[in-house]
Design a protein around this motif. Structure first.
Motif, PDB file in Angstrom:
ATOM      1  N   VAL A 190       0.838  -1.200   0.000  1.00  0.00           N
ATOM      2  CA  VAL A 190       0.000   0.000   0.000  1.00  0.00           C
ATOM      3  C   VAL A 190       0.872   1.250   0.000  1.00  0.00           C
ATOM      4  CG1 VAL A 190      -1.724   1.331   1.274  1.00  0.00           C
ATOM      5  CG2 VAL A 190      -1.943  -1.160   1.117  1.00  0.00           C
ATOM      6  N   LYS A 191       1.952   1.212   0.776  1.00  0.00           N
ATOM      7  CA  LYS A 191       2.834   2.376   0.843  1.00  0.00           C
ATOM      8  C   LYS A 191       3.498   2.657  -0.496  1.00  0.00           C
ATOM      9  CE  LYS A 191       3.893   2.413   5.802  1.00  0.00           C
ATOM     10  NZ  LYS A 191       4.954   2.251   6.831  1.00  0.00           N
ATOM     11  N   VAL A 192       3.850   1.595  -1.217  1.00  0.00           N
ATOM     12  CA  VAL A 192       4.426   1.789  -2.550  1.00  0.00           C
ATOM     13  C   VAL A 192       3.373   2.408  -3.476  1.00  0.00           C
ATOM     14  CG1 VAL A 192       5.405   0.655  -4.577  1.00  0.00           C
ATOM     15  CG2 VAL A 192       6.087  -0.077  -2.290  1.00  0.00           C
ATOM     16  N   GLY A 193       2.132   1.905  -3.370  1.00  0.00           N
ATOM     17  CA  GLY A 193       1.043   2.492  -4.149  1.00  0.00           C
ATOM     18  C   GLY A 193       0.846   3.958  -3.808  1.00  0.00           C
ATOM     19  N   ASP A 194       0.920   4.266  -2.513  1.00  0.00           N
ATOM     20  CA  ASP A 194       0.785   5.664  -2.080  1.00  0.00           C
ATOM     21  C   ASP A 194       1.891   6.533  -2.650  1.00  0.00           C
ATOM     22  OD1 ASP A 194      -1.467   5.085  -0.618  1.00  0.00           O
ATOM     23  OD2 ASP A 194      -0.439   4.959   1.314  1.00  0.00           O
ATOM     24  N   TRP A 195       3.100   5.987  -2.717  1.00  0.00           N
ATOM     25  CA  TRP A 195       4.233   6.770  -3.236  1.00  0.00           C
ATOM     26  C   TRP A 195       3.992   7.132  -4.698  1.00  0.00           C
ATOM     27  CZ3 TRP A 195       7.941   6.701  -7.017  1.00  0.00           C
ATOM     28  CH2 TRP A 195       9.014   7.586  -6.841  1.00  0.00           C
ATOM     29  N   TYR A 196       3.569   6.145  -5.494  1.00  0.00           N
ATOM     30  CA  TYR A 196       3.290   6.428  -6.907  1.00  0.00           C
ATOM     31  C   TYR A 196       2.090   7.370  -7.052  1.00  0.00           C
ATOM     32  CZ  TYR A 196       6.645   3.045  -8.748  1.00  0.00           C
ATOM     33  OH  TYR A 196       7.810   2.389  -9.085  1.00  0.00           O
ATOM     34  N   TYR A 197       1.107   7.206  -6.189  1.00  0.00           N
ATOM     35  CA  TYR A 197      -0.082   8.086  -6.230  1.00  0.00           C
ATOM     36  C   TYR A 197       0.335   9.535  -5.983  1.00  0.00           C
ATOM     37  CZ  TYR A 197      -4.945   9.564  -5.386  1.00  0.00           C
ATOM     38  OH  TYR A 197      -6.179  10.184  -5.455  1.00  0.00           O
ATOM     39  N   LYS A 198       1.212   9.746  -5.032  1.00  0.00           N
ATOM     40  CA  LYS A 198       1.668  11.105  -4.722  1.00  0.00           C
ATOM     41  C   LYS A 198       2.521  11.685  -5.846  1.00  0.00           C
ATOM     42  CE  LYS A 198       1.530  10.492   0.302  1.00  0.00           C
ATOM     43  NZ  LYS A 198       2.348  10.309   1.540  1.00  0.00           N
ATOM     44  N   GLN A 199       3.112  10.798  -6.657  1.00  0.00           N
ATOM     45  CA  GLN A 199       3.884  11.261  -7.819  1.00  0.00           C
ATOM     46  C   GLN A 199       2.992  11.428  -9.049  1.00  0.00           C
ATOM     47  OE1 GLN A 199       7.080  12.010  -7.122  1.00  0.00           O
ATOM     48  NE2 GLN A 199       6.551  11.259  -5.084  1.00  0.00           N
ATOM     49  N   PHE A 200       1.670  11.184  -8.874  1.00  0.00           N
ATOM     50  CA  PHE A 200       0.681  11.277  -9.960  1.00  0.00           C
ATOM     51  C   PHE A 200       0.885  10.211 -11.033  1.00  0.00           C
ATOM     52  CE2 PHE A 200       1.696  15.455  -8.241  1.00  0.00           C
ATOM     53  CZ  PHE A 200       0.497  15.730  -7.602  1.00  0.00           C
ATOM     54  N   ASP A 201       1.604   9.166 -10.674  1.00  0.00           N
ATOM     55  CA  ASP A 201       1.779   8.030 -11.567  1.00  0.00           C
ATOM     56  C   ASP A 201       0.697   7.011 -11.211  1.00  0.00           C
ATOM     57  OD1 ASP A 201       2.615   6.008 -13.195  1.00  0.00           O
ATOM     58  OD2 ASP A 201       4.731   6.169 -12.674  1.00  0.00           O
ATOM     59  N   TYR A 202      -0.521   7.326 -11.615  1.00  0.00           N
ATOM     60  CA  TYR A 202      -1.683   6.571 -11.149  1.00  0.00           C
ATOM     61  C   TYR A 202      -1.714   5.142 -11.684  1.00  0.00           C
ATOM     62  CZ  TYR A 202      -3.183  11.181  -9.662  1.00  0.00           C
ATOM     63  OH  TYR A 202      -3.238  12.410  -9.065  1.00  0.00           O
ATOM     64  N   LYS A 203      -1.204   4.933 -12.888  1.00  0.00           N
ATOM     65  CA  LYS A 203      -1.229   3.587 -13.452  1.00  0.00           C
ATOM     66  C   LYS A 203      -0.363   2.625 -12.638  1.00  0.00           C
ATOM     67  CE  LYS A 203      -2.526   4.775 -18.162  1.00  0.00           C
ATOM     68  NZ  LYS A 203      -2.191   4.681 -19.611  1.00  0.00           N
ATOM     69  N   LYS A 204       0.805   3.086 -12.222  1.00  0.00           N
ATOM     70  CA  LYS A 204       1.654   2.222 -11.392  1.00  0.00           C
ATOM     71  C   LYS A 204       1.069   2.075  -9.987  1.00  0.00           C
ATOM     72  CE  LYS A 204       6.052   2.824 -13.793  1.00  0.00           C
ATOM     73  NZ  LYS A 204       7.425   3.347 -13.720  1.00  0.00           N
ATOM     74  N   ALA A 205       0.450   3.158  -9.490  1.00  0.00           N
ATOM     75  CA  ALA A 205      -0.193   3.075  -8.174  1.00  0.00           C
ATOM     76  C   ALA A 205      -1.269   2.003  -8.172  1.00  0.00           C
ATOM     77  CB  ALA A 205      -0.786   4.434  -7.801  1.00  0.00           C
ATOM     78  N   ILE A 206      -2.052   1.948  -9.234  1.00  0.00           N
ATOM     79  CA  ILE A 206      -3.132   0.964  -9.333  1.00  0.00           C
ATOM     80  C   ILE A 206      -2.581  -0.459  -9.245  1.00  0.00           C
ATOM     81  CG2 ILE A 206      -4.813  -0.040 -10.945  1.00  0.00           C
ATOM     82  CD1 ILE A 206      -5.338   2.872 -11.906  1.00  0.00           C
ATOM     83  N   MET A 207      -1.443  -0.718  -9.866  1.00  0.00           N
ATOM     84  CA  MET A 207      -0.850  -2.060  -9.835  1.00  0.00           C
ATOM     85  C   MET A 207      -0.634  -2.532  -8.402  1.00  0.00           C
ATOM     86  SD  MET A 207       2.001  -1.602 -12.861  1.00  0.00           S
ATOM     87  CE  MET A 207       2.973  -2.940 -12.172  1.00  0.00           C
ATOM     88  N   PHE A 208      -0.094  -1.664  -7.556  1.00  0.00           N
ATOM     89  CA  PHE A 208       0.197  -2.046  -6.172  1.00  0.00           C
ATOM     90  C   PHE A 208      -1.069  -2.084  -5.322  1.00  0.00           C
ATOM     91  CE2 PHE A 208       4.306  -0.780  -7.772  1.00  0.00           C
ATOM     92  CZ  PHE A 208       5.141  -1.757  -7.244  1.00  0.00           C
ATOM     93  N   TYR A 209      -1.976  -1.138  -5.553  1.00  0.00           N
ATOM     94  CA  TYR A 209      -3.224  -1.140  -4.787  1.00  0.00           C
ATOM     95  C   TYR A 209      -4.040  -2.409  -5.076  1.00  0.00           C
ATOM     96  CZ  TYR A 209      -2.589   3.819  -3.531  1.00  0.00           C
ATOM     97  OH  TYR A 209      -2.129   5.003  -3.018  1.00  0.00           O
ATOM     98  N   GLU A 210      -4.065  -2.821  -6.326  1.00  0.00           N
ATOM     99  CA  GLU A 210      -4.846  -4.011  -6.667  1.00  0.00           C
ATOM    100  C   GLU A 210      -4.234  -5.273  -6.071  1.00  0.00           C
ATOM    101  OE1 GLU A 210      -5.378  -3.826 -10.935  1.00  0.00           O
ATOM    102  OE2 GLU A 210      -7.268  -2.723 -10.689  1.00  0.00           O
ATOM    103  N   ARG A 211      -2.910  -5.299  -5.950  1.00  0.00           N
ATOM    104  CA  ARG A 211      -2.266  -6.427  -5.262  1.00  0.00           C
ATOM    105  C   ARG A 211      -2.668  -6.453  -3.789  1.00  0.00           C
ATOM    106  NH1 ARG A 211       4.008  -5.992  -6.403  1.00  0.00           N
ATOM    107  NH2 ARG A 211       4.005  -7.422  -4.618  1.00  0.00           N
TER     108      ARG A 211
END
Length: 399
Positions: free
Chosen positions: A26-47
């Motif tokens: 989740v924290k990795v997803g949050d990091w990408y989300y804060k960088q506005f890299d939503y596609k990569k954030a989704i990958m980690f959130y879905e895991r």
């Protein structure tokens, strides 16, 4: 008894280890989300969601990520769950309705617009969206007013938009097609190239149609980050454009870590037949904490319309106007008010020579996403006092 306690302790340890394993994902997803890299954030959130399908925080992040990249089909799936959860934010009912409308599920959208309206009666624009669901059939009819043609000689497979007229011979527009550069930088939000300004002119050999798009030249134009929508004022030989807030070497971030847009100005040098070397901030109310963008100047060069998410508006992005005397500074911005602006986004203003204001909105009665509307000032006596109710241009302009 000892065996039972041992099994309980073992189960607790397993559950704790699973929970601890989820947190880094989740924290990795949050990091990408804060960088506005939503596609990569989704990958980690879905895991993470596979391990805990009832995690409201993760569900919210996935739904918002899909919304922010305009994937309404996927966003609908997650907002459908969030809209039913009693412990989720009530705004999810609105976002679910927006997703349903974008996916042409109008009857279902109306149900959730009403649910949100009952819970948030202060949001006046939602009432219009509820009523608008009954007008979808009418808006979807081709009334024969417009014919839409693809300018295939200048369009690309990338995003091409933000058209501004250049006298009667050509246009300016922005595009994120592959730049003419050895170094290609990516915008992590869209996963595309940064926007640049292009120009195209009528070709005498092709019956006067606009063709031959090329990147706009100028010593201070089209640098590392976004150069976006523009407008040209023939009277003053001025080009207004919005671009990312940077000085050519580095970008300046706001408190939320995003780089906002500012409006800049450049002048045409008729004797030299080229653009001047200075690209300067055009308005005194540019700010690093919010965007000031999408400029549109009237023919007499005295009024500038623009879009901004500055504090104090009616929603996400509102349309404003500012005036000046020729040669003087632009005055304090005036919000166009609740008849034009809603709790949604209003943007891309264009002011025609006859005073008609065209703009895009996802907050008024529409077919889904951003639709194009028109409005004009009402004259009372010798004064222009208020705007007419925005009119949706309907199909085939809007889809």
């Amino acid at each position: 008894m000892i065996l039972k306690k041992s099994l309980t302790l073992l189960l607790a340890l397993i559950m704790l280890s699973v929970a601890q394993a989820e947190k880094p994902i989740v924290k990795v997803g949050d990091w990408y989300y804060k960088q506005f890299d939503y596609k990569k954030a989704i990958m980690f959130y879905e895991r993470a969601l596979k391990k805990d399908q009832q995690n409201v925080y993760v569900l919210q992040k996935i739904a918002d990520s899909y919304r922010l990249i305009n994937d309404w089909s996927k966003a609908e799936q997650y907002y459908a769950t969030l809209a039913q959860l009693p412990n989720a934010n009530v705004v999810n009912k609105l976002y679910y309705a927006e997703a349903l409308r974008a996916n042409q599920k109008y009857a279902e959208a109306k149900v959730y617009y009403k649910q949100y309206q009952d819970l948030v009666p202060t949001d006046a624009s939602v009432k219009e969206r509820v009523q608008g669901m009954d007008k979808v059939e009418e808006l979807s009819k081709d009334r024969g007013f417009y014919e839409v043609k693809n300018l295939d000689k200048i369009n690309s497979k990338y995003s091409d938009f933000g058209v501004a007229l250049n006298k009667d011979t050509g246009i300016f527009f922005c595009s994120n097609r592959l730049p003419e550069s050895y170094v290609v930088r990516k915008d992590v939000w869209t996963q595309g190239n940064f926007l640049q300004i292009y120009e195209a002119y009528k070709d005498d050999t092709s019956n006067g149609t606009i063709s031959k798009a090329s990147i706009m030249n100028g010593r201070t134009l089209n640098k590392k980050f976004h150069e976006g929508t523009s407008c040209f004022n023939e009277k003053m030989q001025e080009l207004y454009l919005d671009r990312s807030n940077y000085n050519g070497k580095r970008a300046f971030t706001a408190a939320d870590k995003t780089v906002k847009l500012k409006i800049y100005r450049m002048v045409w040098l008729p004797d030299a037949k080229r653009w001047g070397d200075e690209l300067v901030e055009a308005v005194p109310f540019n700010d690093k904490e919010y965007s000031v963008c999408h400029p549109a100047v009237t023919k007499d060069a005295k009024t500038l319309y623009f879009a901004s998410d500055k504090p104090g508006g009616y929603g996400g992005v509102d349309i404003y106007m500012t005036t000046r005397e020729i040669g003087g500074p632009w005055g304090t911005p005036i919000n166009l008010g609740p008849k034009i602006n809603t709790s949604g986004d209003e943007m891309f203003p264009y002011i025609a020579d006859d005073g008609t204001l065209y703009f895009s909105s996802n907050g008024h009665t529409g077919l889904g996403g951003l639709d194009v509307y028109s409005t004009s000032l009402v004259k009372t006596g010798n004064k222009l006092t208020n705007w007419t109710d925005p009119e949706n241009l309907g199909y085939p302009i809007n889809t």
